[in-house]
Structures are given as structure tokens and as C-alpha cells.
Design an enzyme around this catalytic site. Sequence first.
Site, PDB file in Angstrom:
ATOM      1  N   GLU A 157       0.828  -1.206   0.000  1.00  6.18           N
ATOM      2  CA  GLU A 157       0.000   0.000   0.000  1.00  6.18           C
ATOM      3  C   GLU A 157       0.866   1.261   0.000  1.00  6.18           C
ATOM      4  O   GLU A 157       0.531   2.256  -0.658  1.00  6.18           O
ATOM      5  CB  GLU A 157      -0.916  -0.013   1.222  1.00  6.18           C
ATOM      6  CG  GLU A 157      -1.977  -1.110   1.188  1.00  6.18           C
ATOM      7  CD  GLU A 157      -2.724  -1.235   2.509  1.00  6.18           C
ATOM      8  OE1 GLU A 157      -2.314  -0.555   3.487  1.00  6.18           O
ATOM      9  OE2 GLU A 157      -3.691  -2.005   2.581  1.00  6.18           O
ATOM     10  N   SER A 243      18.905  -8.453  -8.637  1.00  8.82           N
ATOM     11  CA  SER A 243      17.760  -8.493  -9.545  1.00  8.82           C
ATOM     12  C   SER A 243      17.943  -9.494 -10.672  1.00  8.82           C
ATOM     13  O   SER A 243      16.972 -10.064 -11.174  1.00  8.82           O
ATOM     14  CB  SER A 243      17.516  -7.106 -10.145  1.00  8.82           C
ATOM     15  OG  SER A 243      17.009  -6.213  -9.187  1.00  8.82           O
ATOM     16  N   HIS A 372       3.288 -10.273  -9.463  1.00 10.92           N
ATOM     17  CA  HIS A 372       4.733 -10.528  -9.456  1.00 10.92           C
ATOM     18  C   HIS A 372       5.461  -9.419  -8.710  1.00 10.92           C
ATOM     19  O   HIS A 372       6.379  -9.671  -7.933  1.00 10.92           O
ATOM     20  CB  HIS A 372       5.273 -10.627 -10.882  1.00 10.92           C
ATOM     21  CG  HIS A 372       6.762 -10.763 -10.945  1.00 10.92           C
ATOM     22  ND1 HIS A 372       7.417 -11.935 -10.633  1.00 10.92           N
ATOM     23  CD2 HIS A 372       7.731  -9.864 -11.248  1.00 10.92           C
ATOM     24  CE1 HIS A 372       8.709 -11.762 -10.745  1.00 10.92           C
ATOM     25  NE2 HIS A 372       8.938 -10.507 -11.123  1.00 10.92           N
ATOM     26  N   SER A 373       5.060  -8.197  -8.954  1.00 11.58           N
ATOM     27  CA  SER A 373       5.612  -7.036  -8.266  1.00 11.58           C
ATOM     28  C   SER A 373       4.617  -5.897  -8.437  1.00 11.58           C
ATOM     29  O   SER A 373       3.559  -6.068  -9.043  1.00 11.58           O
ATOM     30  CB  SER A 373       6.977  -6.644  -8.857  1.00 11.58           C
ATOM     31  OG  SER A 373       6.808  -6.076 -10.147  1.00 11.58           O
TER      32      SER A 373
END
Length: 481
Positions: A157, A243, A372-373
Site C-alpha cells: 500500500e 535483480s 509478481h511485483s
Amino acid sequence: MAFNRGKSKRILQSLKSKISVVGLTENRFRSCWFRHDCASSMAPLAPNCRNPDAVSIGAATQFVTRRFESTTAEKRVDSLCDGEDDKLLDFPGGKVAFTSEMRFIPESPMERAHCYRVLDDSGLLNTSNFAQVDKEVSVKMYASMLTLQVMDTIFYEAQRQGRISFYVTSIGEEAINVASAAALSIDDIVFPQYREPGVLLWRGFTLREFANQCFGNKADYGKGRQMPIHYGSRKHNYVTVASTVATQIPHAVGAAYSLKMDRKDACTVTYFGDGGSSTGDFHAALNFAAVMEAPVIFICRNNGWAISTPVSDQFRSDGVVVRGRAYGVRGLRVDGNDALAMYTTVRAAREMAITEHRPILIEALTYRAGHHSTSDDSSRYRPVSEIEWWKMARDPVSRLRRWIESNGWWGDEAESVLRSSVRKEVLEAIQAAERVEKPPITEIFTDVYDTPPSNLCEQEKLLRETIKRHPQDYPPDVPAL
């Protein structure tokens, strides 16, 4: 090439007389691999036959070493000259039986590999074959899983509010995170992907430390250089997240080999998704680990999706666990939404990895119940009804809660208190992290070279000049000096 039988014998006799004084050194190792009398500390979980599908043809297929013995040159020449073992090929790696029947190895087994499970979807035990977990550990596992779930919800959020730039949740995969961490030692080195913050949480990483990293402030151990959720902590033996997909897998093997050489009572553990198993690094790492007999645990979170690519578009094999056999790596498929099954599996895997000096592959079947993100909208490539079903019917947090409640270790009051306190602590951590000053621009250029090279100095100078000319294009809360 082909040989005339009569001529070949004379040639080989001559060859034997010339090389008999040379020979080849035999490498003998005590540890067994495929033999029928070996025992395991977790016999019900790891059968005492390390290759139950092997067909024994006398002593020829009794592979008794992990790194198979070499055969001396003299023995090879003797075998060919005397006509012995004409039904066997004495080949590096062990004797191979000949056959007159041409039969291709099938591309897949008749039956899929089974999935080890302890708790059913209702949280009821369906087996007594699991590592017993006492009240303290059970409640801590549940509290950590719930904390991770609440933390993910609030940080997600916060990203949507523009307070942080990026976030990845672990919703639906909390059991893989926390239960595996509970089965490890703090001395075991973790090489994570980016969906394992629960491992850090279990090891003592605080909510404030999570917030500092996501906000990239001066208290962030990475000095603000990494994007959010790329956690790392030397204190907790948790290597910083990268990443790039799957690069951590071969790193874990190298570190495991180092632990072995130093005779450490520890192993390495690396996590990756089904997408990571589709990379070259995965395959190279498994082969590297098997050959070097490295004490490493590979944990694949097979959640069905590599971002928007389903597993059906990635491979035709029976998931990931079956790939281990091709490289000589022992494996097990486990219900990743079952905390007790995950704990039992990783605990057994750790013992085998350290005591037997071997890699272990674990495929944890789960489902990514979130996007996923924050850069992804998974409803574009999978039905919302499917996502909701997994959230409701197969939630790992609810399943473990039902089990600890059935033992009288948890109740509604404890649940309410924990949820309220965790939510408050997370919000306070976010508010505090927001107020902490950002690292200065100079930190971008430090901690790599003892003496910065000229080109790096030029880049730093150029950046400073650019910020002075265009201050409106740079965050005002980042010190330029």
C-alpha cells in the site's frame, strides 16, 4: 573407429607392454551414492535405496562412489585382450551393460513425482512421518508468517501511495520462507532471490531494518544503492538480493564448497523460482554442486508463473525436481504451502547436505497469490477466480493456524493482539524510515575501489555539476555533497 579382431589383439598386447608401467591413478572415495545398503537419518523421507529405479545387473551396476573410480589402463587392455566382460562396457563412471534391444529412454515417467505433505488444506495431520515441532517453534513460525503477511500488505500500500518506488510481496509463499528458515542454522549462508524476506525476519531482521532498506535512507545497510526489497545482512548470513535472475544459484555452490573445504558444520541455501530453473545458471550450478559434492540446498519455489509465463510454456519435464537426477542430485517435491512439510524437508536436507557432503534439490509447489511485483497486473494473464481460490482454500498461514489451534497453542485473542501489534509496528517503522536523511551522493562512488580511478572521479564531478545546473530534476532530500 573399427578394428579387425585378430589385429586388434596384437595391437593391444603391444600397447599393454608399453603402457603397463604407467597406469592411471585410482580415485577412491568412501561416500556411497547408488548402493542398496546405505542408511539415511530420515529413512521414511529418504529411502535407504538412493536410486530406487536402478536395475542391478550383478556387480556391474553397483555404483559405490559418488565420484566413480577410474579404471587403470592395464585392466582395460586385459579386458579387451582376454575377451572378458564382452557384455559390459568398462567406461569412465562405471560399467555399462550392453543390450541388443534398442530402447529410447522415455521423455517423462509414467507417473509424476509425488508431493510430500503433512497437513491437509484444513490443517489436519495426514501422516505421522514428520519432524516434531514444539509449541515455542510452532507459535514463532506462525507469528513470523503472519508478520510477513501484514508487512507485505502495508508496504504494498505504501508503494501505491508513492512513498516507495517498488515492492514485491511473498503472499501465498510464507510457509516456504519461514518454515525453511526455522529448519536452518544461523551459520547457514542464504543466497535469496527476492521473495524470501521471511528468512531474514526469522533470523531477527527488524521491521525498522526492512523499512530503512525500502526507503533507501542513511540507515540502510546498502546505503540507498539498491532498489527496494533487495535486502542483505552480513550479521544474519543473508547475501544481498540481486535483480538478475538465478545468478545467486552458482554463487551458493561456490560458497558451499568453501564451507566444505573449511570443514564448517554448515551449508548454503539458495532460493529461486520456476523461472530461475529455466536459466543456464541453474543447470551449471547443479552439475557444479554434484561434481564438487558441495553441501548446498537448492529450494525452487515453483509457483506456476515466471512473471506472466506459465510453467507449461517453460518446460516439458515433470516440474523441476526430476532434473536433479540427471546431474546426480538427490531431490524431493514438497507442498510449499504446508509449513510442517517444509520444515521437515529442509531439516532432513540440511543434515544430508552437511554429513554426506552432497547437494539437495527441493521443489516446493506453491502459488504466487499476489502480483509478481508492483509493476505487474497478474489479472491480465490469469483468472482472478484462480487467484482468489488459492488465497482462500490453500493459504499457508491459515493452514498452520488451524493446526496450532487444534493443539491448544493459539486462539482468537492471541490472533487479535498479534495482528494489531504487528500493524502498529510496521506503520511506525515506515514513518520513522521516512524521516531519516538520505545517503549523500558521494556514497554512489564508494566501497568499490580503495582509490577511485580517474574515470569514476570524472563521473562524480559531472554528476555534481549536473545537479547544480538542474536542481529541480533531483530529489531535494538527497545531499549533493
